[in-house]
Design an enzyme around this catalytic site. Sequence first.
Site, PDB file in Angstrom:
ATOM      1  N   VAL A 115      78.632  55.375  87.802  1.00 12.19           N
ATOM      2  CA  VAL A 115      78.567  56.092  88.928  1.00 12.19           C
ATOM      3  C   VAL A 115      77.822  56.257  90.328  1.00 12.19           C
ATOM      4  CG1 VAL A 115      78.793  58.796  89.287  1.00 12.19           C
ATOM      5  CG2 VAL A 115      79.495  57.315  86.806  1.00 12.19           C
TER       6      VAL A 115
ATOM      7  N   THR B 256      77.791  63.530  82.855  1.00 11.08           N
ATOM      8  CA  THR B 256      78.879  63.938  82.255  1.00 11.08           C
ATOM      9  C   THR B 256      78.233  64.837  81.124  1.00 11.08           C
ATOM     10  OG1 THR B 256      80.136  62.767  82.341  1.00 11.08           O
ATOM     11  CG2 THR B 256      80.229  63.823  80.747  1.00 11.08           C
TER      12      THR B 256
ATOM     13  N   LEU C  36      85.894  59.675  88.224  1.00 11.19           N
ATOM     14  CA  LEU C  36      86.596  58.223  88.522  1.00 11.19           C
ATOM     15  C   LEU C  36      86.403  56.884  87.256  1.00 11.19           C
ATOM     16  CD1 LEU C  36      83.788  56.081  88.366  1.00 11.19           C
ATOM     17  CD2 LEU C  36      82.950  56.785  90.106  1.00 11.19           C
ATOM     18  N   ARG C  37      87.392  56.146  87.836  1.00  8.44           N
ATOM     19  CA  ARG C  37      87.421  55.069  86.657  1.00  8.44           C
ATOM     20  C   ARG C  37      87.009  53.972  87.336  1.00  8.44           C
ATOM     21  NH1 ARG C  37      93.653  54.453  87.447  1.00  8.44           N
ATOM     22  NH2 ARG C  37      93.178  54.486  89.646  1.00  8.44           N
TER      23      ARG C  37
ATOM     24  N   ASN D 118      88.644  64.360  79.284  1.00  7.67           N
ATOM     25  CA  ASN D 118      88.013  63.232  78.477  1.00  7.67           C
ATOM     26  C   ASN D 118      88.421  62.817  76.854  1.00  7.67           C
ATOM     27  OD1 ASN D 118      87.684  61.616  80.399  1.00  7.67           O
ATOM     28  ND2 ASN D 118      85.368  60.917  80.035  1.00  7.67           N
TER      29      ASN D 118
ATOM     30  N   CYS E  73      82.223  56.167  78.509  1.00  6.88           N
ATOM     31  CA  CYS E  73      82.807  57.409  78.499  1.00  6.88           C
ATOM     32  C   CYS E  73      83.700  58.363  77.267  1.00  6.88           C
ATOM     33  CB  CYS E  73      83.220  57.887  79.643  1.00  6.88           C
ATOM     34  SG  CYS E  73      82.367  57.566  81.187  1.00  6.88           S
TER      35      CYS E  73
ATOM     36  N   LYS F 229      81.672  58.646  73.771  1.00  8.40           N
ATOM     37  CA  LYS F 229      80.422  59.525  73.279  1.00  8.40           C
ATOM     38  C   LYS F 229      81.263  61.368  73.988  1.00  8.40           C
ATOM     39  CE  LYS F 229      78.363  59.107  78.624  1.00  8.40           C
ATOM     40  NZ  LYS F 229      78.248  60.458  78.905  1.00  8.40           N
TER      41      LYS F 229
HETATM   42  N1  LIG Z   1      80.892  55.214  84.004  1.00  7.84           N
HETATM   43  C1  LIG Z   1      81.294  55.797  84.286  1.00  7.84           C
HETATM   44  O1  LIG Z   1      82.440  55.431  84.395  1.00  7.84           O
HETATM   45  C2  LIG Z   1      81.241  57.095  84.208  1.00  7.84           C
HETATM   46  C3  LIG Z   1      82.381  57.687  84.641  1.00  7.84           C
HETATM   47  C4  LIG Z   1      82.640  59.514  84.790  1.00  7.84           C
HETATM   48  C5  LIG Z   1      80.992  60.226  84.764  1.00  7.84           C
HETATM   49  N2  LIG Z   1      79.974  59.387  84.433  1.00  7.84           N
HETATM   50  C6  LIG Z   1      79.238  59.574  83.880  1.00  7.84           C
HETATM   51  O2  LIG Z   1      78.160  60.076  84.736  1.00  7.84           O
HETATM   52  C7  LIG Z   1      76.649  59.680  84.164  1.00  7.84           C
HETATM   53  C8  LIG Z   1      76.218  58.231  85.168  1.00  7.84           C
HETATM   54  O3  LIG Z   1      77.101  57.260  84.049  1.00  7.84           O
HETATM   55  P1  LIG Z   1      76.952  55.072  83.982  1.00  7.84           P
HETATM   56  O4  LIG Z   1      78.066  54.586  83.988  1.00  7.84           O
HETATM   57  O5  LIG Z   1      76.885  55.458  86.115  1.00  7.84           O
HETATM   58  O6  LIG Z   1      75.258  55.281  84.293  1.00  7.84           O
HETATM   59  P2  LIG Z   1      74.519  53.786  84.413  1.00  7.84           P
HETATM   60  O7  LIG Z   1      73.688  53.927  83.462  1.00  7.84           O
HETATM   61  O8  LIG Z   1      75.351  53.308  84.328  1.00  7.84           O
HETATM   62  O9  LIG Z   1      73.635  54.399  85.427  1.00  7.84           O
HETATM   63  C9  LIG Z   1      72.220  55.197  85.059  1.00  7.84           C
HETATM   64  C10 LIG Z   1      71.352  54.781  85.876  1.00  7.84           C
HETATM   65  O10 LIG Z   1      70.084  54.971  86.033  1.00  7.84           O
HETATM   66  C11 LIG Z   1      69.073  55.602  85.858  1.00  7.84           C
HETATM   67  N3  LIG Z   1      68.150  56.690  85.362  1.00  7.84           N
HETATM   68  C12 LIG Z   1      67.379  57.284  84.320  1.00  7.84           C
HETATM   69  N4  LIG Z   1      67.370  57.982  84.912  1.00  7.84           N
HETATM   70  C13 LIG Z   1      66.811  57.960  85.891  1.00  7.84           C
HETATM   71  C14 LIG Z   1      65.004  58.274  86.592  1.00  7.84           C
HETATM   72  N5  LIG Z   1      64.137  59.173  85.721  1.00  7.84           N
HETATM   73  N6  LIG Z   1      65.147  58.336  87.463  1.00  7.84           N
HETATM   74  C15 LIG Z   1      66.186  57.409  88.431  1.00  7.84           C
HETATM   75  N7  LIG Z   1      66.741  56.388  87.957  1.00  7.84           N
HETATM   76  C16 LIG Z   1      67.062  56.758  86.168  1.00  7.84           C
HETATM   77  C17 LIG Z   1      69.117  54.181  84.898  1.00  7.84           C
HETATM   78  O11 LIG Z   1      68.088  53.018  85.117  1.00  7.84           O
HETATM   79  C18 LIG Z   1      70.592  53.741  85.463  1.00  7.84           C
HETATM   80  O12 LIG Z   1      70.206  52.479  86.367  1.00  7.84           O
HETATM   81  C19 LIG Z   1      77.032  60.034  82.805  1.00  7.84           C
HETATM   82  O13 LIG Z   1      76.866  60.807  82.423  1.00  7.84           O
HETATM   83  C20 LIG Z   1      78.561  59.560  82.214  1.00  7.84           C
HETATM   84  O14 LIG Z   1      78.670  60.038  81.249  1.00  7.84           O
HETATM   85  C21 LIG Z   1      80.275  58.200  84.522  1.00  7.84           C
END
Ligand SMILES: NC(=O)c1ccc[n+]([C@@H]2O[C@H](COP(=O)([O-])OP(=O)(O)OC[C@H]3O[C@@H](n4cnc5c(N)ncnc54)[C@H](O)[C@@H]3O)[C@@H](O)[C@H]2O)c1
Length: 433
Positions: free
Chosen positions: A11, A122, A153-154, A210, A262, A265
């Site tokens: 994201v 989320t 986003l997807r 979701n 997503c 979870k």
């Molecule tokens: N992946 C998706 O398609 C999607 C879509 C909508 C919403 N989300 C939500 O967005 C959020 C992020 O998802 P994602 O898939 O990008 O996760 P991800 O695991 O790909 O990325 C999270 C990043 O945060 C970093 N991080 C964690 N703690 C940190 C800190 N204290 N300081 C700096 N960096 C830190 C991690 O190292 C990691 O690189 C989640 O809550 C997810 O549910 C994801």
Amino acid sequence: MKLAIIGTGYVGLPTGVGFAELGTNVVCVDKIPAKIDCLNRGELTLFEDGLDELFRKNVASGKIRFTLDMQSAVSGADVVMLAVGTPPHPVTKEADLQYIYAAAKELAQYLDRYTVVATKSTVPVGTGDEIEKIIHEVNPSADFDVVSIPEFLREGFAIHDFFNPDRIVIGANSERAKEVMRKLYAPFVDKCSFLWVKRRSSETIKYASNAFLAMKIHYINEMADFCEKSGADIREVAKGMGLDTRIGNKFLNPGPGYGGSCFPKDTNAMAQMGRKYGSILSLIETTIAKNDERKAKMGQRVIDTIKSNPEGKIAVLGLAFKGGTDDCRESPAIDIVKEMIKHSHNICVYDPKAMQNAKAILGDNVKYAASMYDACENADVMVILTEWEDFKYIDLSSIKQKMHSAKIVDLRNIIDGQKAVELGFEYQCVGKA
Ligand SMILES: NC(=O)c1ccc[n+]([C@@H]2O[C@H](COP(=O)([O-])OP(=O)(O)OC[C@H]3O[C@@H](n4cnc5c(N)ncnc54)[C@H](O)[C@@H]3O)[C@@H](O)[C@H]2O)c1
């Protein structure tokens, strides 16, 4: 305007690159040095269609930079976006908020002007209140507001979806915060609907959406099972349903069950929230249980095809949780392969983008092929688990020559079944006897 994004994952990275492209000055922070080093070398850390070009362009123009240093990112920022992971707790399955709270604690020290802390991750209803408390405790003189700006986003379409959202939901309880968010999102004003709601409503909208999509997938999967027994064809049924605008034609493709980082979870977290507030969400509870069952059932369906030859080779095409991404988190393909590993030592897998991520999970339990054609060499059954475009157009005649037995289990309904049968394949898909 200066935007700091905490968390540079699926994201945070596309969002950062997208805002940089729109002219915002973006700083992306992550706590993983290897990730930041890689990005600072000009290399991407994940695959997303269209990301590479925009990433290079905005790094070159200096509109986006990457750092491990939270202070330099947060200091002077108008908006700090939280985009860290909220994975399921291994036992309770509720959203694990340790990364959100740790990031809030850390960023709080560096707030040195009025800043909007915007939660993109989320998070369960009420998390905004907790973030507010944490920041007050760490930095009582901080001037800030916390808003919720859920991400829809997807994966695989992150860049497209960033620039073309269906809607932007902003949960803000203060006028001052709304003003800042209006400025940040000004380029989208003529592009989509804006919904300004209470922070708690915004947090709920993301989970409710979701969970609804996951239920829709579960529903069509159940209908597919029914069609297999009753002689109907799920493709025709789904088409007939989807023409009704009240139902819509999206998320009506039956398959091996939903997955990804997503849906599993978020459905679990929503169900957990229902229990917490004494309002049981029975449709979601059932969806979760049945989706888990489905993956095991699909693994068994593949194993049944080599019953007469248990040493037979299984060629698996697709490991990512869906086409267009390298993400294998909670991928149904991975769960199905794991199920097959219980019964077979002769599995060879291939995915156009997700081999590295899959290797980290499946290890030496399977063999890895260099192409979809290599995977099928001497195979007794070819199984399609992810809907990659490449698989749709696989040359069936050449596959038939390579395979030992001509069997296809197409759990994504992407192969031309009629052609496969004409060529002499034993062809199974989902939702048609
Ligand atoms: N992946 C998706 O398609 C999607 C879509 C909508 C919403 N989300 C939500 O967005 C959020 C992020 O998802 P994602 O898939 O990008 O996760 P991800 O695991 O790909 O990325 C999270 C990043 O945060 C970093 N991080 C964690 N703690 C940190 C800190 N204290 N300081 C700096 N960096 C830190 C991690 O190292 C990691 O690189 C989640 O809550 C997810 O549910 C994801």
